[in-house]
Structures are given as structure tokens and as C-alpha cells.
Design a protein around this motif. Structure first.
Motif, short mmCIF file in Angstrom:
data_model
loop_
_atom_site.label_atom_id
_atom_site.label_comp_id
_atom_site.label_asym_id
_atom_site.label_seq_id
_atom_site.Cartn_x
_atom_site.Cartn_y
_atom_site.Cartn_z
N GLU A 1 51.19 74.46 -62.44
CA GLU A 1 50.93 73.16 -61.83
C GLU A 1 49.44 72.85 -61.79
O GLU A 1 49.03 71.72 -62.13
N HIS A 2 48.62 73.81 -61.44
CA HIS A 2 47.19 73.54 -61.25
C HIS A 2 46.38 73.69 -62.54
O HIS A 2 45.37 73.01 -62.72
N HIS A 3 46.79 74.63 -63.42
CA HIS A 3 45.95 74.94 -64.59
C HIS A 3 46.63 74.65 -65.91
O HIS A 3 46.02 74.87 -66.98
N HIS A 4 47.89 74.23 -65.86
CA HIS A 4 48.63 73.82 -67.06
C HIS A 4 48.74 74.96 -68.09
O HIS A 4 48.66 74.74 -69.30
N ILE A 5 48.88 76.18 -67.59
CA ILE A 5 49.12 77.35 -68.46
C ILE A 5 50.49 77.91 -68.11
O ILE A 5 50.75 78.28 -66.96
N LYS A 6 51.37 77.94 -69.11
CA LYS A 6 52.74 78.41 -68.88
C LYS A 6 52.77 79.95 -68.92
O LYS A 6 52.27 80.57 -69.86
N VAL A 7 53.35 80.55 -67.89
CA VAL A 7 53.43 82.00 -67.80
C VAL A 7 54.89 82.43 -67.82
O VAL A 7 55.68 82.02 -66.96
N HIS A 8 55.26 83.22 -68.82
CA HIS A 8 56.62 83.77 -68.91
C HIS A 8 56.69 85.01 -68.02
O HIS A 8 55.96 85.98 -68.23
N PHE A 9 57.58 84.98 -67.05
CA PHE A 9 57.64 86.04 -66.05
C PHE A 9 59.00 86.73 -66.09
O PHE A 9 60.05 86.07 -66.06
N GLU A 10 58.97 88.07 -66.17
CA GLU A 10 60.20 88.88 -66.13
C GLU A 10 59.98 90.04 -65.18
O GLU A 10 58.92 90.69 -65.20
N CYS A 11 60.98 90.32 -64.34
CA CYS A 11 60.86 91.41 -63.36
C CYS A 11 62.14 92.23 -63.38
O CYS A 11 63.26 91.67 -63.28
N TYR A 12 62.00 93.55 -63.52
CA TYR A 12 63.14 94.45 -63.60
C TYR A 12 63.01 95.58 -62.56
O TYR A 12 63.18 96.76 -62.86
N LEU A 13 62.71 95.20 -61.34
CA LEU A 13 62.63 96.17 -60.25
C LEU A 13 63.98 96.28 -59.56
O LEU A 13 64.64 95.27 -59.29
N ASN A 14 64.37 97.52 -59.24
CA ASN A 14 65.67 97.73 -58.59
C ASN A 14 65.58 97.71 -57.06
O ASN A 14 66.60 97.66 -56.39
N CYS A 15 64.36 97.79 -56.53
CA CYS A 15 64.19 97.81 -55.08
C CYS A 15 62.81 97.31 -54.72
O CYS A 15 61.92 97.22 -55.59
N ARG A 16 62.62 97.00 -53.44
CA ARG A 16 61.30 96.59 -52.97
C ARG A 16 60.39 97.82 -52.87
O ARG A 16 60.84 98.92 -52.54
N LEU A 17 59.10 97.59 -53.15
CA LEU A 17 58.11 98.64 -53.02
C LEU A 17 57.47 98.56 -51.64
O LEU A 17 57.69 97.59 -50.90
N ASN A 18 56.65 99.58 -51.30
CA ASN A 18 55.97 99.49 -50.01
C ASN A 18 54.90 98.39 -50.07
O ASN A 18 54.50 97.93 -51.15
N ALA A 19 54.43 97.96 -48.90
CA ALA A 19 53.56 96.79 -48.81
C ALA A 19 52.27 96.96 -49.60
O ALA A 19 51.81 96.02 -50.27
N ASN A 20 51.67 98.16 -49.56
CA ASN A 20 50.41 98.39 -50.27
C ASN A 20 50.57 98.25 -51.77
O ASN A 20 49.72 97.67 -52.46
N LYS A 21 51.66 98.78 -52.31
CA LYS A 21 51.90 98.69 -53.76
C LYS A 21 52.22 97.27 -54.17
O LYS A 21 51.80 96.80 -55.24
#
Length: 572
Positions: free
Chosen positions: A463-483
Motif C-alpha cells: 500500500e505505501h511503497h507499491h512493492i508486491k511481496v509474495h509471502f508463504e509461511c509453513y510453521l506448525n506452531c507459534r514460536l516464543n515471543a523473542n524469536k
């Protein structure tokens, strides 16, 4: 270059190309043996290094062997008769023995008396003249007869030598006492053996291994002397060069021992030598270390893959460098900056390894403290960002919303251009405030987790910079807050760099779980850059520190015109 290799290079100059030559230290331990020794005694190359001479020639008593004395012994492993000659010398305050071994091929000739006919005696004299310097002197030392070999080596003619004494070839190298002892020995009717440095007619010097035999009359007094000499100039030159080399090596070893932790192992990793520095830092004695491998000081800190890579490197003949955390005898830990050098045989295979280490425990402890402090600073920074973000959103943001509602109410009661302007400005300030709050710390990251936060970041980036970012996430669980905040900040910084420098309209972000590791990849097909030429800025330093604090590491790939790839690897 090590001592063995130096001797192997020089062995062509040792006495007699077929002579078996052995170098032994004062303790009777073999330091070097040439190939003829291995052939005669039936050993493989390098097997004799570090072995006792008595295991090869039982009964050899070096301390009681006279200089140049020829001794008959029986060799083992392949039983055969042999003669050997011993010469001792001192280098770097250590006593060494150089042993030249002659194998007797025909055992039956040892104990049988031989009677030679005249023609065989003639042959013997011919052979002696061809190979040996021979001279007869009268009882006063005047030269009365000599062979052509004497003339060849001394470069004097027969007429120049006859009637002279041996002072004509005196080099001045030996002391007056040396010559007096020689004359005292032979004038008493005894045989004298030793090495003499002579001077030729042209001023050059040469060495001869000499035996002087007195011929006695019926009263037992010498009436003439036979001097039999074999030139050993090249042998003495090699010995002198060896002495210089040993002295140089002794100096190097002293400097190395004074400053470094040194160990030598065989090709299997068994410790053969350690210096005092090794014992001091490990708190093991030499007796406890010799014969062990380095697992005796293994701290368990490094992975199996770490040591597999180390061994793969050195066993292929390459030098390995790195830092290792070790454990002392009393279970305290220390760090060493390590270089392991393989020594290669003639087949380019390692037969031993030299490990040189420098203790860096204090530096590593300082680095750990800096890392802890950096982690605390980042934690404080994140908490402060979180606080400011909430204040902007909850306090200032809510007040601005109240002002916007008031403006809207005024617009229902009256129509004025300033009200419209105030409404637009308030709306714009609220939007900027919301974006700033998001940049500081997105609440969705704390409330919903990493995946929604990155998806929201990608949407705002478009929206702000007009650069399209392809995003994929394959995490099976949440990580701790620091990570999660580490991954978020690294992706955020990488996308900011893409916006500033990549000159591209597309990028890709992938988060996946591989075995026990999280792998994050941010890449683009933009301008790229030469990693060696670009100064590492604060942003990249911050990314690396965040990764390190969480036990991960950051890898950067880029080429001019080929885009950039940032990879984060971090344990789950």
C-alpha cells in the motif's frame, strides 16, 4: 618444513648412496631413517620414527662406541649381520648420533678365514686405490708413498707431496692438542681413527674419515704408518646444514612453546607430543595426555557435524582454522583459537597432524558479555517501542479521534471551509500516527502471532511503497515471543533495504520449519551489490545481532544485477 622432510631432501648427500643412515637422539630414539634402512630391516615408511634403536639393533651401545668405530651386530626383524659406524654431535645443546649401517650379504664370510692368491690381492689394491685415499709415511711422518686418489683430492702432484709431512694439507681447523693426541696414539703402536679437515692446494677444504695404522718392528716400535682415508666432505656439509636446520628448528620450537599450545597427533588422532603450555591450560600431565585422543578435553559444546567437518578438512590434506571450546581436567572450560596442519607423506596422505592453539577464553567471555548486553538493550528497546506504540495508539490516538468527532459534530451544525480542512488534517494525522505505531510495535504480533503480523506488514508495504511481496509461511506452531519479534524485525529491515536500494517491484518472503530449525528467506531480483565492496551498515549489524542472540545465524548473498537473498537460520 619438518625435520624428516629436510633429511629426506638431503639424504642424497649422505655417505654412500646405498648406505643405511639412522639419526638417533641421546635417549636412543630414532629421529630419522632413510629409505635404505626401511628396505634392509623390512619396515614401512615412517614406522621407525619414535622407535627405540635397541628394537632395531639389540645390544647397540652408542655411549661406549668410539667415534668412527666399526661394530659388528645382528639386526632383527629380518635377521642379518651388519656393521655400523657411529658418529656423535651436539646440536642445540642436545646430543645426537649418526649411524651408518652396512649390511653383510654373505654371512658365511664373517667367521671364515680367507686366503687370497696374489691376483686377488692385486685386485684388492686396485679397488682400494680407486675408492680410498692411501698414504704411507715413515716414523717421522714424512710421506714416502701414496696413491693417485691422494693427488686427486689434495690437488698436489706426486713431486709436491713426496718427502713432505701432512702439514702440507693442514687446514688449521684442529687444535694443537688434537694433533698431539693423534701422534701419541699411533707412536704408541695403537690405531687412530677419526675425522680430519684438510686443505687442498687451491685453498679449498675437504673432510676425510681417517684410519692410521702403525707398522711395528721386532721391538714393537712403529717404523712407518699407513693412513687410509675416505672423503666425507659432502657428508660433513650435510651434517653442518642439518645442524643449522636443527638449531633453527630449536629456535622456532622454543618460540612456539613459549607462546602457543602445541600438540602432535598421528593420522588417527592419537596424541604423540604435547608441550608444557598444553599441560598448563588443560591441567593434565603429559603422561595422561600421550596416547589419548582429543576427546579427553572435549567440552561437549560443539556438534558432531562441527568435528566431522574438521576431520574431513585435515584428512584431505587441508589446513583447518577455527575456535574450539575445551574442558580441563577439573571440568572448567576454556576457548582456543586453533590451527591444525596436516603433514603429508610421499603419497600426499596425512601421517601426522600439528595443532597450534592460542587461548582466547577472556575474549570469548567478553564477547558473551557483549552479546548478553546487546540482548538486554534490544529487549529494553522493544519494550520501549511497545510502550510508545501503545501510548500513541491509546492516548494520543484516542484524543485525536475525539477531536475528529468534535469536528464532525461542528460540521453538522455549520458549514465552513476551515472545518473541512481540519477534518482532512486530523484524518491524515491519525493515519500517520497509526502507521508510526505499527512501525514501532504492531499489536497484532503480540495478540495474534507472527503469521498475521507478517501478512499485515506485507499488505502495508504494498500500500505505501507499491512493492508486491509474495509471502508463504509453513510453521506448525507459534514460536516464543523473542524469536517471533526477531523474525519480524529481520523481515522488516530486509524489506526496508529492498525499498531503498533494490529498485524492484517484487520481493518474496518464506518462513518454513525444517526438522528442528526455522528458516526465513527474503529475496528479490533487483539491483544487487558486491558484498566485498559495500560497507556493512547499522541495519545489517542489528539483523546479525538479533539472529545471534536467539542462537541463529544470518547469511547474505548478493551479486550485481542478480538480486539479493537474506537467509535466517534459527533453532526452534
Amino acid at each position: 618444513m619438518d625435520l624428516n622432510k629436510h633429511l629426506e631432501m638431503e639424504k642424497g648427500g649422505t655417505p654412500g648412496s646405498n648406505d643405511a643412515t639412522i639419526l638417533v637422539n641421546e635417549s636412543g630414539v630414532i629421529s630419522f631413517a632413510n629409505q635404505q634402512v626401511y628396505d634392509n630391516f623390512g619396515y614401512e615408511h615412517h614406522e621407525l620414527n619414535g622407535e627405540k634403536l635397541l628394537n632395531l639393533i639389540p645390544g647397540a651401545n652408542l655411549q661406549h662406541s668410539g667415534a668412527g668405530e666399526i661394530i659388528h651386530q645382528l639386526g632383527i626383524h629380518r635377521d642379518f649381520s651388519l656393521f655400523f659406524r657411529v658418529n656423535s654431535f651436539q646440536l642445540a645443546k642436545e646430543l645426537y648420533y649418526l649411524i651408518v649401517v652396512h649390511k653383510v650379504k654373505d654371512q658365511s664370510r664373517i667367521n671364515q678365514q680367507q686366503s687370497y692368491p696374489i691376483n686377488e690381492l692385486v685386485d684388492l689394491i686396485y679397488a682400494l686405490d680407486e675408492s680410498t685415499i692411501v698414504a704411507f709415511t715413515d716414523e717421522k711422518g714424512k710421506i714416502i708413498n701414496f696413491n693417485k686418489k691422494f693427488c686427486e683430492v689434495s690437488k698436489y702432484s706426486a713431486t709436491e707431496l713426496i718427502g713432505k709431512d701432512h702439514r702440507i694439507i693442514n687446514s688449521g681447523h684442529h687444535s694443537k692438542e688434537f694433533m698431539q693426541e693423534l701422534w701419541r696414539t699411533i707412536s704408541s703402536g695403537s690405531v687412530w681413527r677419526g675425522e680430519i679437515k684438510n686443505k687442498a692446494k687451491d685453498g679449498t677444504h675437504y673432510w676425510v674419515d681417517t684410519t692410521i695404522v702403525p707398522f711395528l718392528n721386532e721391538k714393537g716400535n712403529p717404523y712407518k704408518y699407513l693412513a687410509i682415508r675416505k672423503e666425507i666432505t659432502e657428508y660433513k656439509r650435510v651434517l653442518e646444514e642439518l645442524g643449522k636446520f636443527v638449531n633453527k628448528m630449536a629456535d622456532f620450537q622454543f618460540a612456539l612453546d613459549a607462546s602457543s599450545i602445541v600438540a602432535i597427533t598421528d593420522q588417527r588422532g592419537t596424541i604423540k607430543y604435547v608441550n608444557d603450555q598444553f599441560c598448563r591450560i588443560s591441567k593434565f600431565s603429559k603422561e595422561e595426555l600421550i596416547g589419548q585422543d582429543h576427546r579427553i578435553i572435549n567440552s561437549g559444546f560443539h556438534s558432531k557435524e562441527f568435528f566431522n567437518n574438521l576431520w574431513k578438512t585435515i584428512s584431505s590434506g587441508e589446513v583447518w582454522k577455527g575456535e574450539i571450546k575445551n574442558k580441563t581436567k577439573d571440568n572448567t572450560y576454556y576457548w582456543v583459537d586453533t590451527t591444525i596442519v596436516p603433514f603429508l607423506d610421499e603419497f600426499q596422505k596425512p601421517y601426522q597432524y600439528l595443532a597450534i592453539r592460542y587461548e582466547v577464553t577472556q575474549r570469548k567471555l567478553a564477547e558473551e558479555e557483549i552479546q548478553k548486553m546487546t540482548g538486554k538493550i534490544i529487549d529494553v528497546q522493544e519494550e520501549e517501542r511497545k510502550r510508545i506504540s501503545r501510548e500513541l495508539h491509546d492516548d494520543i490516538g484516542q484524543n485525536l479521534y475525539s477531536h475528529l468527532i468534535t469536528i464532525n459534530r461542528l460540521q453538522t451544525e455549520m458549514d465552513h471551509p476551515l472545518l473541512d480542512q481540519m477534518q482532512d488534517e486530523a484524518t491524515e494525522i491519525i493515519e500517520s500516527l497509526r502507521h508510526l505505531s505499527w512501525e514501532l510495535r504492531p499489536s497484532v504480533l503480540d495478540d495474534l502471532g507472527l503469521f498475521p503480523a507478517i501478512r499485515s506488514l506485507v499488505a502495508q508495504f504494498l500500500e505505501h511503497h507499491h512493492i508486491k511481496v509474495h509471502f508463504e509461511c509453513y510453521l506448525n506452531c507459534r514460536l516464543n515471543a523473542n524469536k517471533e519479534i526477531t523474525i519480524y524485525r529481520i523481515i522488516q529491515e530486509a524489506l526496508t533495504n529492498i525499498r531503498k536500494y533494490a529498485y524492484t517491484e517484487e520481493a518474496a518472503v518464506t518462513i518454513q520449519e525444517i526438522e528442528e530449525e526455522v528458516r526465513v528467506e527474503i529475496k528479490d531480483q533487483g539491483k544487487g551489490f558486491d558484498i566485498e565492496k559495500v560497507t556493512r551498515g547499522v541495519g545489517l549489524f542489528s539483523m546479525e545481532e538479533r539472529a545471534r542472540i536467539c542462537g541463529g545465524n544470518l547469511i547474505l548473498h548478493s551479486r550485481e544485477g542478480k538480486g539479493t537473498k537474506v537467509i535466517l537460520k534459527m533453532p526452534l
